[in-house]
Design an enzyme around this catalytic site. Structure first.
Site, PDB file in Angstrom:
ATOM      1  N   CYS A  87      67.766  34.722  68.328  1.00  0.00           N
ATOM      2  CA  CYS A  87      66.793  34.299  67.327  1.00  0.00           C
ATOM      3  C   CYS A  87      67.217  33.051  66.534  1.00  0.00           C
ATOM      4  O   CYS A  87      67.214  31.967  67.095  1.00  0.00           O
ATOM      5  CB  CYS A  87      66.426  35.456  66.416  1.00  0.00           C
ATOM      6  SG  CYS A  87      64.845  35.185  65.591  1.00  0.00           S
ATOM      7  N   HIS A 106      66.143  40.766  69.301  1.00  0.00           N
ATOM      8  CA  HIS A 106      67.185  41.106  68.341  1.00  0.00           C
ATOM      9  C   HIS A 106      68.047  42.289  68.752  1.00  0.00           C
ATOM     10  O   HIS A 106      67.722  43.016  69.682  1.00  0.00           O
ATOM     11  CB  HIS A 106      66.544  41.465  67.002  1.00  0.00           C
ATOM     12  CG  HIS A 106      66.261  40.261  66.186  1.00  0.00           C
ATOM     13  ND1 HIS A 106      67.249  39.550  65.564  1.00  0.00           N
ATOM     14  CD2 HIS A 106      65.115  39.627  65.902  1.00  0.00           C
ATOM     15  CE1 HIS A 106      66.706  38.538  64.925  1.00  0.00           C
ATOM     16  NE2 HIS A 106      65.414  38.559  65.116  1.00  0.00           N
TER      17      HIS A 106
HETATM   18  N1  GLN Z   1      64.483  32.001  60.456  1.00  0.00           N
HETATM   19  C1  GLN Z   1      64.061  31.921  61.824  1.00  0.00           C
HETATM   20  C2  GLN Z   1      62.558  32.077  61.979  1.00  0.00           C
HETATM   21  O1  GLN Z   1      61.927  32.718  61.163  1.00  0.00           O
HETATM   22  C3  GLN Z   1      64.808  32.947  62.640  1.00  0.00           C
HETATM   23  C4  GLN Z   1      64.515  34.352  62.207  1.00  0.00           C
HETATM   24  C5  GLN Z   1      65.380  35.385  62.845  1.00  0.00           C
HETATM   25  O2  GLN Z   1      66.539  35.156  63.214  1.00  0.00           O
HETATM   26  N2  GLN Z   1      64.823  36.568  62.912  1.00  0.00           N
HETATM   27  O3  GLN Z   1      62.000  31.579  62.920  1.00  0.00           O
END
Ligand code: GLN
Length: 245
Positions: free
Chosen positions: A96, A199
């Site tokens: 992510c 995730h």
């Molecule tokens: N901040 C990033 C986004 O919202 C990654 C989010 C995350 O790692 N869940 O795209």
């Protein structure tokens, strides 16, 4: 042939949304159950990366705020080490926010965060809805990973990632949004470097991917010893059911 896996976690405190760090515990267990040693190292802000110090580099997801700190560090302090590690075939898994930072840039309104430039992709923070939900993708990492397989997990991101002409996706979206909600692609693969929006508990739900990473990181040609994966198989089945695949 090394009988010890050395894993380096990048920014394990800042980049650990959804307990992505749990993926590291899974890697440790699967090594130890097989009698393979396991060493966990870390690399934090301001620390250059020694490309030979680890066999597998890991970075989890993060909020935009924390990503900002890590982006400049990755691009300035760790960039050379990370590129050298990828060149020598070290394995990498970026999830992510970490995945977004492997690319060229992450654009947030007027601000553009730099990335490690390790893979040909760019991410833009959208004003549209966050892409949230259970997700399943079809992945083919070759015969040693069992050919075509399903990765099942959960995504939650505001960024839309677009692959450039030199980037290969990790997989094709079966259910969920993936990189941008439009292309049908999810993640990125460059050799032993993988990036994905899925995730933690990504690896506990998809232990075949954990084993592929371990084997690649150790440079093993022969398959790893099988384990009793009854529990892990049911977690995988449940994740697929949740995604509707
Ligand atoms: N901040 C990033 C986004 O919202 C990654 C989010 C995350 O790692 N869940 O795209």
């Amino acid at each position: 042939m090394p009988d010890r896996l050395r894993v380096c976690a990048l920014y394990p405190d800042l980049m650990n949304i959804y307990a992505d760090r749990g993926n590291l515990l899974l890697l440790r267990r699967r090594c130890e159950w097989r009698g393979i040693g396991f060493e966990l190292l870390r690399s934090d802000l301001g620390e250059p990366l020694d490309p030979d110090a680890a066999d597998l580099f890991y970075v989890g997801g993060g909020q935009d705020r924390d990503q900002r700190l890590c982006a400049f560090d990755l691009a300035e302090v760790k960039r050379a080490g990370l590129h050298a590690a990828a060149e020598r075939g070290a394995a990498m898994l970026a999830v992510c926010g970490g995945y977004q930072l492997l690319g060229h840039s992450y654009e947030l309104g007027d601000e553009t965060l730099p990335g490690a430039g390790l893979v040909d992709l760019r991410t833009v923070r959208s004003d549209g809805p966050r892409l949230i939900g259970n997700v399943a993708i079809e992945v083919d990492l070759g015969p040693e990973a069992g050919g075509r397989r399903v990765l099942a997990g959960f995504e939650n991101h505001g960024g839309r990632t677009r692959l450039g002409p030199d980037a290969q996706p990790l997989g094709r979206v079966l259910r969920g949004h993936g990189n941008d909600g439009e292309s049908g692609f999810e993640g990125v693969r460059r050799g032993n470097v993988l990036g994905t929006y899925l995730h933690g508990p990504l690896l506990p739900k998809n232990v075949w991917l954990a084993d592929w990473l371990i084997a690649r990181a150790l440079g093993r040609a022969e398959p790893l010893a099988p384990l009793d994966d009854t529990l892990e198989a049911s977690a995988h089945a449940e994740a697929r059911r949740a995604a509707g695949v």
